[in-house]
Design a protein around this motif. Sequence first.
Motif, short mmCIF file in Angstrom:
data_model
loop_
_atom_site.label_atom_id
_atom_site.label_comp_id
_atom_site.label_asym_id
_atom_site.label_seq_id
_atom_site.Cartn_x
_atom_site.Cartn_y
_atom_site.Cartn_z
N SER A 102 118.59 -17.64 -28.31
CA SER A 102 117.34 -17.70 -27.54
C SER A 102 117.00 -16.34 -26.94
CB SER A 102 117.49 -18.72 -26.40
OG SER A 102 116.35 -18.65 -25.56
N SER A 103 115.71 -16.00 -27.00
CA SER A 103 115.27 -14.73 -26.40
C SER A 103 114.49 -14.96 -25.10
CB SER A 103 114.43 -13.94 -27.40
OG SER A 103 113.38 -14.73 -27.90
N TYR A 104 114.46 -16.22 -24.63
CA TYR A 104 113.82 -16.46 -23.33
C TYR A 104 114.75 -15.96 -22.23
CZ TYR A 104 110.26 -19.34 -25.47
OH TYR A 104 109.20 -19.78 -26.22
N CYS A 105 114.20 -15.23 -21.28
CA CYS A 105 115.05 -14.72 -20.21
C CYS A 105 114.27 -14.57 -18.92
CB CYS A 105 115.67 -13.38 -20.61
SG CYS A 105 117.02 -12.96 -19.50
N GLY A 113 115.05 -5.63 -24.60
CA GLY A 113 113.82 -6.14 -25.20
C GLY A 113 113.51 -7.57 -24.78
N PHE A 114 114.53 -8.32 -24.31
CA PHE A 114 114.31 -9.71 -23.89
C PHE A 114 113.86 -9.81 -22.43
CE2 PHE A 114 117.71 -11.54 -27.05
CZ PHE A 114 116.87 -11.23 -28.11
N SER A 115 113.71 -8.69 -21.75
CA SER A 115 113.29 -8.71 -20.34
C SER A 115 112.01 -9.53 -20.18
CB SER A 115 113.03 -7.26 -19.88
OG SER A 115 112.19 -7.27 -18.75
N ALA A 116 111.95 -10.34 -19.10
CA ALA A 116 110.75 -11.15 -18.85
C ALA A 116 109.52 -10.27 -18.68
CB ALA A 116 110.98 -12.02 -17.61
N ASP A 117 109.72 -9.00 -18.36
CA ASP A 117 108.58 -8.07 -18.22
C ASP A 117 108.03 -7.62 -19.56
OD1 ASP A 117 108.34 -7.93 -15.52
OD2 ASP A 117 109.67 -6.18 -15.27
N ASN A 118 108.75 -7.88 -20.66
CA ASN A 118 108.30 -7.40 -21.97
C ASN A 118 107.40 -8.44 -22.63
OD1 ASN A 118 107.92 -6.17 -24.43
ND2 ASN A 118 110.02 -6.53 -25.16
N HIS A 119 106.09 -8.28 -22.45
CA HIS A 119 105.16 -9.31 -22.95
C HIS A 119 104.91 -9.18 -24.44
CE1 HIS A 119 104.81 -10.60 -18.88
NE2 HIS A 119 104.52 -9.36 -18.50
N GLU A 152 119.14 -15.49 -20.36
CA GLU A 152 119.41 -16.39 -19.23
C GLU A 152 118.12 -17.13 -18.88
OE1 GLU A 152 121.12 -14.58 -15.75
OE2 GLU A 152 121.64 -16.55 -14.93
N HIS A 153 118.17 -18.44 -19.01
CA HIS A 153 116.94 -19.23 -18.80
C HIS A 153 117.33 -20.68 -18.53
CE1 HIS A 153 112.96 -20.95 -19.64
NE2 HIS A 153 112.51 -19.73 -19.42
N ILE A 371 111.16 -4.82 -34.42
CA ILE A 371 111.49 -4.47 -33.03
C ILE A 371 110.97 -5.49 -32.01
CG2 ILE A 371 109.52 -2.85 -32.82
CD1 ILE A 371 112.53 -1.63 -31.18
N ASP A 372 109.82 -6.14 -32.29
CA ASP A 372 109.29 -7.10 -31.31
C ASP A 372 109.88 -8.50 -31.45
OD1 ASP A 372 107.74 -5.19 -30.17
OD2 ASP A 372 105.96 -5.65 -31.36
N GLU A 373 110.83 -8.67 -32.38
CA GLU A 373 111.43 -9.99 -32.55
C GLU A 373 112.93 -9.95 -32.33
OE1 GLU A 373 110.14 -11.83 -36.20
OE2 GLU A 373 108.07 -11.21 -35.82
N GLN A 374 113.43 -8.84 -31.83
CA GLN A 374 114.86 -8.77 -31.56
C GLN A 374 115.11 -7.92 -30.33
OE1 GLN A 374 115.58 -7.43 -35.59
NE2 GLN A 374 116.35 -5.46 -34.84
N GLN A 375 116.39 -7.88 -29.93
CA GLN A 375 116.70 -7.28 -28.64
C GLN A 375 116.69 -5.75 -28.70
OE1 GLN A 375 120.68 -7.96 -27.42
NE2 GLN A 375 120.25 -7.74 -25.24
N PHE A 376 117.13 -5.19 -29.81
CA PHE A 376 117.19 -3.74 -30.00
C PHE A 376 117.34 -3.50 -31.50
CE2 PHE A 376 121.32 -5.52 -28.88
CZ PHE A 376 122.05 -5.24 -30.01
N LEU A 377 117.45 -2.24 -31.95
CA LEU A 377 117.58 -1.96 -33.39
C LEU A 377 119.04 -1.67 -33.76
CD1 LEU A 377 114.41 0.23 -34.03
CD2 LEU A 377 114.78 -2.15 -34.70
#
Length: 489
Positions: A102-105, A113-119, A152-153, A371-377
């Motif tokens: 899960s990438s919800y956080c 990249g999963f930060s809730a600030d990253n829209h 974390e969610h 890059i927009d679908e994962q945490q980092f490269l």
Amino acid sequence: MNYLDKLIKRDEIDRYYRDGRDFIDDEAICAELEANKNPDPQRIRDILQKSLAIQTLSGAETAALLAVEDPELLAEMADTALKIKHKVYDNRIVTFAPMYISSYCINRCRYCGFSADNHREKRQCLTMEEITREAEAMIRVGHKRVMAVYGEHPMTGARFIADSLARIYEGRVQARRGVCNVRRVNVNAAPMSIDDLKIVHEAGIGTFQVFQETYSHKIYREMHPQDTVKGDYGWRVTCMHRAFDAGIDDVGLGVLFGLNPNWKYEVAAMCTHARELERFVGIGPHTFSVPRMHSASGSDVANAKNSFTDDDFAKAVCVLRLSVPYTGLIVTARETKELRDRCLKLGITQMDAGTRIDIGGYSAGNKEQKIDEQQFLLGDSRSLEQMIVDLAKGGTITSFCTAGYRCGRTGGCIMDALKTGREGTFCKINAVLTFREWLDDFASPESIAACTPVIEKELAEIKEMYPKFFPQVQKRYEQICSGERDLFF
Ligand code: SAM
Ligand code: SF4
């Protein structure tokens, strides 16, 4: 009561503090680094003898190793690190692959990249059916160890984690010769309360990993907004104490290198954490991880160039191997093949391969990283088979063994076995058995040919080292060759 107070149980932090403080004393660690800045060569050689005797080093000894710059002494350190690896873990690498669930956080870590600030991030959380599908896609290419990773969610709390572990363990795939499954699921997730950790423990968790990211209280505050759960340093730094109290005796520590320009502080502090766990329960960490910050969508911190070089990385790995000699060391596919090859000679024990870090990436069969679908490269995109063949060509056997864990050789028991070199015996034999099984189930004829010399070499060594026991080993080996599965010592 605000939501932070509901999630964070203050008394489950305070009970592990001494004199109202956590066990990481930034000033004392910095003072120790300073006091050991110019180590005498003979002192370094004495320290290396202590490491070779599989004894945990003191803070001052780790600090002295971190200060070494002389190329000759550095070469001796590297040499000793590899000797220790062979003494404790023999000539093997354990492979695993992460499953991002899960990438919800709810947190807003400035580097992720999963930060809730990253829209920009396209959020996903696998359903139970999708987890089964993902597990089976992983089994289909031969994975037997999975690292389940969660943001974390509230959606992905302890019950969800426990249910997802059950789904991963349930997956079955008919391979060429036998039916295969995942035999160990480790978890990388947020810190939990003791009650929640008990739920995850009962679901059959392997190693519980939580990375401190940075042990520096100041940088920790800067990277993790104080109105988030992760903003609470104490809740995170005491989570392994809670894990032990919940019955989980395999835990993994880590630092996100690149966050703190003073990386030596981070190595020294992670070793302090290991010694604190030894003091607390008599068991140190099962693994150290050395993730390094890589580019991530929406993160100014991760996308800025940091000063942590490949040479620093290699030295950090070497000093960790020497400082807590019995602990496993993981270098992930965040790093390039070249750097991972270099770390192999410094005594690392685990590497992931065929890695996908996009949610549902194994079953989707995607080829490219987005890059927009994962945490980092990622830095190393080799398939599992390719990495295994590369390792075999360099004389290293890949082990799929999960026997220690399933025979109760975990926690204090495995620590004793590792310290005395006894675990190496089981590992050596089980590595051959599980490797044969894997080759027969998954490898191409060319890969089998490339890997056969390493199996033959290992069998010859086992015969020479344990002549009386060898007939039993040979019997199991033959049973595996004729299609029986999951046999181990
Ligand atoms: N959400 C949980 C937590 O933070 O503990 C666990 C999952 S998080 C996806 C796993 C780890 O990824 C983090 O502990 C952090 O060390 C690492 N990570 C975060 N951002 C990263 C980046 N930009 N590059 C490399 N690793 C990163
Ligand atoms: Fe969330 Fe973990 Fe990423 Fe922080 S590192 S934003 S907690 S997934």
